[in-house]
Design a protein around this motif. Structure first.
Motif, mmCIF file in Angstrom:
data_model
loop_
_atom_site.group_PDB
_atom_site.id
_atom_site.type_symbol
_atom_site.label_atom_id
_atom_site.label_comp_id
_atom_site.label_asym_id
_atom_site.label_seq_id
_atom_site.Cartn_x
_atom_site.Cartn_y
_atom_site.Cartn_z
ATOM 1 N N GLU A 116 1.924 -25.584 24.337
ATOM 2 C CA GLU A 116 1.668 -26.782 23.533
ATOM 3 C C GLU A 116 2.918 -27.647 23.459
ATOM 4 O O GLU A 116 4.023 -27.155 23.267
ATOM 5 N N ASP A 117 2.741 -28.961 23.647
ATOM 6 C CA ASP A 117 3.848 -29.922 23.595
ATOM 7 C C ASP A 117 5.005 -29.502 24.503
ATOM 8 O O ASP A 117 6.144 -29.284 24.040
ATOM 9 N N VAL A 119 8.082 -29.644 27.272
ATOM 10 C CA VAL A 119 9.129 -30.589 27.657
ATOM 11 C C VAL A 119 8.776 -31.163 29.021
ATOM 12 O O VAL A 119 8.597 -30.421 29.991
ATOM 13 N N HIS A 123 10.848 -36.562 28.967
ATOM 14 C CA HIS A 123 11.674 -36.142 27.840
ATOM 15 C C HIS A 123 13.110 -35.865 28.282
ATOM 16 O O HIS A 123 14.073 -36.214 27.584
ATOM 17 N N GLY A 130 14.771 -32.306 22.951
ATOM 18 C CA GLY A 130 15.146 -31.372 21.909
ATOM 19 C C GLY A 130 16.188 -30.363 22.346
ATOM 20 O O GLY A 130 16.374 -29.328 21.701
ATOM 21 N N ARG A 167 14.935 -21.810 22.705
ATOM 22 C CA ARG A 167 13.990 -21.883 21.602
ATOM 23 C C ARG A 167 14.200 -23.218 20.889
ATOM 24 O O ARG A 167 15.203 -23.429 20.218
ATOM 25 N N ARG A 168 13.254 -24.084 21.036
ATOM 26 C CA ARG A 168 13.419 -25.429 20.500
ATOM 27 C C ARG A 168 13.244 -25.463 18.983
ATOM 28 O O ARG A 168 12.511 -24.666 18.406
ATOM 29 N N ARG A 169 13.929 -26.417 18.367
ATOM 30 C CA ARG A 169 13.832 -26.609 16.923
ATOM 31 C C ARG A 169 12.940 -27.797 16.566
ATOM 32 O O ARG A 169 12.470 -27.893 15.423
ATOM 33 N N HIS A 170 12.771 -28.720 17.535
ATOM 34 C CA HIS A 170 11.999 -29.918 17.264
ATOM 35 C C HIS A 170 10.988 -30.138 18.385
ATOM 36 O O HIS A 170 11.225 -29.762 19.541
ATOM 37 N N ARG A 171 9.885 -30.768 18.050
ATOM 38 C CA ARG A 171 8.878 -31.071 19.049
ATOM 39 C C ARG A 171 9.435 -32.120 20.009
ATOM 40 O O ARG A 171 10.011 -33.117 19.578
ATOM 41 N N PRO A 172 9.294 -31.923 21.333
ATOM 42 C CA PRO A 172 9.806 -32.891 22.303
ATOM 43 C C PRO A 172 9.242 -34.293 22.037
ATOM 44 O O PRO A 172 8.078 -34.459 21.680
ATOM 45 N N THR A 174 10.373 -36.348 19.682
ATOM 46 C CA THR A 174 10.493 -36.783 18.287
ATOM 47 C C THR A 174 11.916 -37.144 17.878
ATOM 48 O O THR A 174 12.106 -37.847 16.886
#
Length: 358
Positions: A116-117, A119, A123, A130, A167-172, A174
């Motif tokens: 889901e979502d 990169v 981006h 992110g 491990r991303r902290r924010h949705r790509p 945003t």
């Protein structure tokens, strides 16, 4: 760069200037370029300007002139290399070879589900993936070569692995955060998508078609390449080795090749890559309330009274570069110097202001 965490050249490094003036005569242009050269405290300085295809190049510096004329040497572009990477992405998408919306992880690891979502390539080039400026373990690996070639200790496979494990902290999409890591990943994704090594891909799709015969992605010798210097302006540094960060900072080019590159943006019609050259000038991102910076897939864009100004800076451990152009007045500027960026450095503000006030 003040540390390998970033190559200067983001909008935070310059102060906006807008101006509307009558066309300048050749002597005035030469005088302004000479003033700009004298304002930069570096061993070698080159300011190269093109106005409607008419070129003026002025050189100087604190060191004696090298055996090869300064304007004939190749200089390290650092982050200004991203303008070439952005144009390559635009070319590949314009020709239908791939889509900027493709998930990068799937290109790098076909067995991986996009999730889901994911990169995407878009981006990565717009610094909205992110990702941090550099991988989390970069500094540990780079520390033994911190003053020489820290990027050389982080090869391509580690860049890819760090991205796939991140491990991303924010949705790509945003948040905007300038990232050498992200553009490096983009380069590896493009090589995977086309099954072509990066040097062959960029040369075959961008450098060759635009006629940049002296541009390269690898160091040469003293007869072809300028020598960078530390902050003291006297201690030479070895040529930059970028490791797995080729797409983010590997380009080396002469001032005349840089002008050829910029002139193609000023007048894309009838040139190779015409559609891509137009595409990289379209705004795709505004950083939000309180920011005047507009981004394309290759350039920062600021307004002037006559029209938009596109620019990007870059630096390595011993050199700096500034590329910019203004289609409204048919003018492009390529500026380079051979001293490492330091606090209060006049190079980027001088180049930015010169182009903005033309």
């Amino acid at each position: 760069m003040t540390a390998p965490a970033r190559w200067p050249g983001s909008p935070a490094d310059v102060t906006g200037v807008t101006s509307k003036q009558a066309p300048l005569d050749d002597e005035t242009v030469r005088r302004r370029l000479d003033v700009a050269v004298d304002a930069v405290d570096a061993p070698d300085v080159v300011f190269a300007l093109s106005r409607h295809g008419r070129r003026t190049v002025r050189t100087g510096g604190t060191a004696p002139p090298p055996p090869v004329a300064r304007e004939r040497l190749r200089y390290e572009m650092g982050s200004a290399s991203k303008t070439f990477t952005g144009l390559l992405l635009a070319q590949l998408t314009q020709t239908g070879l791939l889509s900027a919306g493709e998930p990068a992880a799937t290109l790098l690891d076909p067995a991986r589900r996009p999730g889901e979502d994911p990169v995407t390539l878009a981006h990565l080039i717009t610094h909205t993936a992110g990702l941090p400026a550099l991988p989390a373990d970069f500094f540990v690996r780079a520390l033994p070569a911190w003053r020489t070639n820290p990027y050389a200790r982080y090869p391509a496979e580690r860049v890819v692995d760090a991205f796939l494990r991140h491990r991303r902290r924010h949705r790509p999409g945003t948040r905007w955060h300038y990232s050498n890591f992200g553009v490096a990943v983009l380069g590896h994704a493009l090589t995977a998508a086309t099954a072509t090594p990066w040097d062959e891909l960029l040369t075959g799709q961008v450098l060759g078609p635009l006629g940049l015969s002296e541009a390269t992605l690898v160091p040469g010798g003293p007869d072809t390449d300028a020598t960078g210097h530390r902050k003291d302006g006297t201690t030479p540094v070895p040529p930059l080795i970028v490791g797995g960060f080729q797409a983010a900072g590997a380009v080396r080019a002469t001032p005349h090749d840089l002008l050829t590159f910029l002139e193609a943006h000023l007048d894309p019609a009838g040139r190779p890559l015409a559609d891509a050259l137009c595409a990289v000038q379209r705004p795709v991102l505004r950083r939000g309330l309180g920011h005047r910076h507009v981004h394309t897939v290759a350039w920062f864009q600021h307004p002037t009274e006559c029209g938009p100004m596109y620019f990007h800076g870059g630096a390595t451990l011993g050199q700096q570069a500034f590329l910019g152009f203004r289609p409204d007045i048919g003018t492009a500027l390529a500026a380079v110097c051979t001293r490492r960026f330091r606090a209060g450095d006049a190079f980027v503000p001088t180049a930015y202001t010169l182009l903005a006030e033309m």
